[in-house]
Design an enzyme around this catalytic site. Structure first.
Site, short mmCIF file in Angstrom:
data_model
loop_
_atom_site.label_atom_id
_atom_site.label_comp_id
_atom_site.label_asym_id
_atom_site.label_seq_id
_atom_site.Cartn_x
_atom_site.Cartn_y
_atom_site.Cartn_z
N HIS A 67 52.61 5.25 82.96
CA HIS A 67 52.58 5.29 81.50
C HIS A 67 52.30 3.88 81.00
CE1 HIS A 67 53.66 9.40 80.82
NE2 HIS A 67 54.88 9.31 81.35
N CYS A 86 47.86 4.90 79.21
CA CYS A 86 47.52 4.88 77.80
C CYS A 86 47.72 3.48 77.24
CB CYS A 86 48.39 5.85 77.02
SG CYS A 86 47.79 7.55 77.11
#
Length: 503
Positions: free
Chosen positions: A331, A374
């Site tokens: 992440h 991301c």
């Protein structure tokens, strides 16, 4: 290797698609009826031999054809390479620029573009079915709707479908005008020189010169050798259709290729699991092992463990290694990636571990970082699509910087501020596109930046929609301080997938 063995080795690596491409490129060089009946690459080679276009120690045309269709790895069999061919083709070509331009359109055409162009060209249905763009081009030529000086029909259709393809046609037209202007100027100069010499000799006592001397003077002037060489080299350089000569590459000939570190985080203390990340890790492992790197995987690392792992690798003696690759699957948020503890580390800190100062045994060698994470707020995808982001109260914006030291490349799965998609069955869009293009383009001798440009194109064409009204896209972004071309040596064995894609 003798003449026949060379041709057989090349033929064994070529596909039916390659044969179709070669036949199209030879349409101006061989009788069309005979050419279109050819069923194998060896038959094509025999036909080239028959017309003295291919002989022992005369491989110029074959090398040019292999270069144009992108089979750069096979050039070594003919004793040359991609960079040498770029220089050679500046001065001497056999395949016309017109035919090469058409072939470039074919290579860059998408299936959707082809459908649109077929509709706009009003091709007969019986001819349209199961036909490639090369077949359509041949149909247009056969029916006198397309030629070097007759591009209106094709140009009109292409202009309504793709501005990028239209640009290639316009580039060709500009180059052709320049070529014709240069040729006419050369002819005028030669004629002027010839007339001047004849007039000069006529005004003198011709008895002082023999007939042989007169002919020699006129011939030398008409030939205008120095002028011809200068104009021809300049013209052929301009006719390269955006090719560039770049011969300097990183050395990839040491004892070991290098380490490939894969940091793969799936489970997090405060975030959703990254389902499907194992597909990315498996694909990366398979591809970089095939490329000769020593792949080492580290799973489920906290932020401190990520830093400790990087410190371990930067302290290793990598003197006998060509490069270093680090892939991080986790992440992330703007300019940072997360450990399993949901703490973050900035990307510029990750790359700084491997600067010349901090990792001297990798000085002057390429260091590649591929980051699937991301770079913006969470956007949860429906069904099998998720985004690799972490929702956080703390949204500190810091600007990513490539370290001052050279030879570093950071391949980001998305631009700053945006999410990055991952399919729980197939893996992330970016990593899958990266791996697929490495397996396809490394054997063709392509450099890493060309490969990443293709990755950008592939990912940018993907889309996901939660409903039919909203379309979500993704745009990868490489940043680099590479000083030379990075070309991975072509593996001896073809790439073999470890797993098959499931529906």
């Amino acid at each position: 290797m003798d003449f026949s063995s060379k041709l057989y080795s090349i033929e064994s690596e070529l596909t039916q698609e390659d044969l179709d491409s070669l036949k199209f490129l030879c349409l101006d060089l061989l009788p069309n009826k005979k050419l279109l009946s050819i069923k194998s690459n060896l038959d094509l080679f025999k036909e080239l031999e028959k017309h003295s276009l291919l002989e022992e120690d005369k491989y110029d045309l074959l090398a040019e054809l292999l270069y144009i269709i992108g089979q750069h790895s096979l050039l070594r069999i003919l004793g040359t390479n991609k960079w040498a061919m770029q220089e050679t083709l500046k001065k001497n070509r056999t395949v016309s620029l017109y035919r090469q331009m058409l072939f470039q359109l074919y290579e860059d055409l998408t299936s959707e573009d082809l459908k649109s162009i077929l509709f706009l060209l009003n091709i007969p249905k019986k001819y349209e079915e199961n036909k490639k763009f090369l077949d359509i081009l041949y149909y247009l030529e056969k029916n006198e709707q397309l030629s070097e000086d007759k591009l209106d029909v094709l140009e009109k259709a292409v202009s309504m479908v793709s501005q990028e393809l239209l640009r290639k046609i316009n580039d060709y037209k500009k180059t052709r005008v320049k070529e014709n202007t240069s040729t006419q100027s050369l002819y005028d100069d030669k004629m002027k020189l010839s007339i001047e010499v004849v007039e000069q000799v006529s005004s003198q006592d011709r008895g002082m010169k023999s007939t042989v001397e007169l002919v020699q003077h006129v011939s030398e002037a008409a030939n205008g050798k120095d002028l011809m060489d200068k104009n021809t080299e300049s013209c052929m350089s301009d006719l390269s259709l955006n090719e560039q000569s770049e011969t300097e590459v990183y050395a990839m000939n040491r004892k070991h290729r290098g380490y490939c570190l894969i940091i793969n985080n799936s489970e997090f203390m405060k975030s959703d699991p990254r389902l499907g990340t194992e597909k990315d890790a498996d694909f990366l492992t398979n591809v970089f092992t095939w490329l000769g790197l020593d792949v080492q995987i580290r799973n489920e690392l906290s932020t401190q463990q990520i830093c400790d792992c990087l410190i371990d690798f930067k302290q290793r003696d990598q003197t006998e290694r060509d490069c270093f690759v680090c892939c991080i699957l986790t992440h992330g948020k703007s300019q940072a990636v997360y450990g399993t503890d949901n703490a973050f580390v900035h990307i510029n800190k990750i790359t700084s571990y491997f600067s010349t100062k901090n990792c001297p045994t990798l000085a002057g060698k390429p260091k590649l970082f591929f980051i699937q994470a991301c770079q913006g707020k969470t956007h949860q995808g429906a069904h099998a699509i998720e985004s690799d982001a972490v929702s956080s109260v703390e949204e500190r914006k810091t600007k990513i910087t490539i370290p001052d030291d050279a030879d570093i490349l950071v391949g980001m799965s998305t631009v700053d501020g945006y999410y990055s998609f991952r399919d729980i069955r197939k893996g992330s869009w970016y990593i899958q596109a990266l791996c697929e293009n490495l397996t396809k383009m490394v054997p063709k001798g392509e450099d890493i930046l060309s490969i990443l440009t293709k990755v950008n194109k592939d990912v940018s064409e993907m889309e996901y929609s939660k409903d039919r009204k909203t379309s979500m896209k993704q745009m990868p972004q490489p940043a680099y301080t590479l000083r030379l071309k990075l070309v991975f040596p072509i593996p001896l064995a073809p790439f073999k997938p470890l797993f098959q894609e499931t529906n």
